[in-house]
Design a protein around this motif. Sequence first.
Motif, PDB file in Angstrom:
ATOM      1  N   MET A  65     103.573 -34.733  10.588  1.00  0.00           N
ATOM      2  CA  MET A  65     103.345 -34.834   9.179  1.00  0.00           C
ATOM      3  C   MET A  65     102.592 -33.607   8.664  1.00  0.00           C
ATOM      4  N   GLU A  66     101.738 -33.039   9.490  1.00  0.00           N
ATOM      5  CA  GLU A  66     100.983 -31.864   9.062  1.00  0.00           C
ATOM      6  C   GLU A  66     101.908 -30.697   8.741  1.00  0.00           C
ATOM      7  N   ASP A  67     102.983 -30.540   9.522  1.00  0.00           N
ATOM      8  CA  ASP A  67     103.926 -29.456   9.261  1.00  0.00           C
ATOM      9  C   ASP A  67     104.548 -29.599   7.880  1.00  0.00           C
ATOM     10  N   ILE A  68     104.917 -30.797   7.521  1.00  0.00           N
ATOM     11  CA  ILE A  68     105.524 -31.030   6.212  1.00  0.00           C
ATOM     12  C   ILE A  68     104.506 -30.755   5.103  1.00  0.00           C
ATOM     13  N   ALA A  69     103.282 -31.107   5.309  1.00  0.00           N
ATOM     14  CA  ALA A  69     102.248 -30.888   4.301  1.00  0.00           C
ATOM     15  C   ALA A  69     102.013 -29.399   4.058  1.00  0.00           C
ATOM     16  N   ARG A  70     102.290 -28.550   5.047  1.00  0.00           N
ATOM     17  CA  ARG A  70     102.067 -27.108   4.900  1.00  0.00           C
ATOM     18  C   ARG A  70     103.240 -26.381   4.253  1.00  0.00           C
ATOM     19  N   LEU A  71     104.364 -27.058   4.028  1.00  0.00           N
ATOM     20  CA  LEU A  71     105.520 -26.412   3.421  1.00  0.00           C
ATOM     21  C   LEU A  71     105.218 -25.999   1.993  1.00  0.00           C
ATOM     22  N   ARG A  72     105.766 -24.864   1.612  1.00  0.00           N
ATOM     23  CA  ARG A  72     105.639 -24.391   0.235  1.00  0.00           C
ATOM     24  C   ARG A  72     107.039 -24.193  -0.317  1.00  0.00           C
ATOM     25  N   LEU A  73     107.285 -24.724  -1.472  1.00  0.00           N
ATOM     26  CA  LEU A  73     108.582 -24.575  -2.120  1.00  0.00           C
ATOM     27  C   LEU A  73     108.506 -23.421  -3.101  1.00  0.00           C
ATOM     28  N   THR A  74     109.582 -22.674  -3.188  1.00  0.00           N
ATOM     29  CA  THR A  74     109.645 -21.553  -4.116  1.00  0.00           C
ATOM     30  C   THR A  74     110.852 -21.727  -5.028  1.00  0.00           C
ATOM     31  N   ALA A  75     110.873 -20.953  -6.085  1.00  0.00           N
ATOM     32  CA  ALA A  75     111.990 -21.017  -7.028  1.00  0.00           C
ATOM     33  C   ALA A  75     113.263 -20.432  -6.426  1.00  0.00           C
ATOM     34  N   GLY A  76     113.122 -19.552  -5.452  1.00  0.00           N
ATOM     35  CA  GLY A  76     114.291 -18.923  -4.837  1.00  0.00           C
ATOM     36  C   GLY A  76     113.957 -18.416  -3.453  1.00  0.00           C
ATOM     37  N   LEU A  77     114.972 -17.982  -2.764  1.00  0.00           N
ATOM     38  CA  LEU A  77     114.773 -17.446  -1.416  1.00  0.00           C
ATOM     39  C   LEU A  77     114.573 -15.940  -1.476  1.00  0.00           C
ATOM     40  N   ASN A  78     113.760 -15.437  -0.573  1.00  0.00           N
ATOM     41  CA  ASN A  78     113.621 -13.991  -0.501  1.00  0.00           C
ATOM     42  C   ASN A  78     114.775 -13.446   0.348  1.00  0.00           C
ATOM     43  N   PRO A  79     115.040 -12.149   0.289  1.00  0.00           N
ATOM     44  CA  PRO A  79     116.177 -11.582   1.017  1.00  0.00           C
ATOM     45  C   PRO A  79     116.151 -11.868   2.521  1.00  0.00           C
ATOM     46  N   MET A  80     114.990 -11.887   3.155  1.00  0.00           N
ATOM     47  CA  MET A  80     114.934 -12.135   4.589  1.00  0.00           C
ATOM     48  C   MET A  80     115.380 -13.565   4.900  1.00  0.00           C
ATOM     49  N   MET A  81     114.922 -14.517   4.106  1.00  0.00           N
ATOM     50  CA  MET A  81     115.315 -15.905   4.330  1.00  0.00           C
ATOM     51  C   MET A  81     116.800 -16.113   4.058  1.00  0.00           C
ATOM     52  N   GLU A  82     117.321 -15.453   3.044  1.00  0.00           N
ATOM     53  CA  GLU A  82     118.750 -15.564   2.752  1.00  0.00           C
ATOM     54  C   GLU A  82     119.569 -15.020   3.915  1.00  0.00           C
ATOM     55  N   GLY A  83     119.116 -13.909   4.489  1.00  0.00           N
ATOM     56  CA  GLY A  83     119.802 -13.338   5.649  1.00  0.00           C
ATOM     57  C   GLY A  83     119.736 -14.253   6.858  1.00  0.00           C
ATOM     58  N   ALA A  84     118.564 -14.834   7.097  1.00  0.00           N
ATOM     59  CA  ALA A  84     118.405 -15.743   8.236  1.00  0.00           C
ATOM     60  C   ALA A  84     119.285 -16.977   8.058  1.00  0.00           C
ATOM     61  N   PHE A  85     119.348 -17.495   6.844  1.00  0.00           N
ATOM     62  CA  PHE A  85     120.175 -18.660   6.577  1.00  0.00           C
ATOM     63  C   PHE A  85     121.653 -18.320   6.765  1.00  0.00           C
ATOM     64  N   ALA A  86     122.081 -17.158   6.272  1.00  0.00           N
ATOM     65  CA  ALA A  86     123.475 -16.737   6.436  1.00  0.00           C
ATOM     66  C   ALA A  86     123.815 -16.560   7.909  1.00  0.00           C
TER      67      ALA A  86
END
Length: 65
Positions: free
Chosen positions: A1-22
Amino acid sequence: MEDIARLRLTAGLNPMMEGAFALHLFRRSENLALHKWRTRVRAELGDRADEFVRAGAQRTPRASA
């Protein structure tokens, strides 16, 4: 549960995250919905496609038991 509590939501993905997801989606061969995209990307990458698959496998976190 602690991991979920530390998540931060953003309005969009940064280029590195978009690349990792792709890269993650590119490696998942069982996803039929992305077959055309994966085929086109593999053709564009040519001989380098396997390098991308291996690079993604090396950086994919494994679930702990």
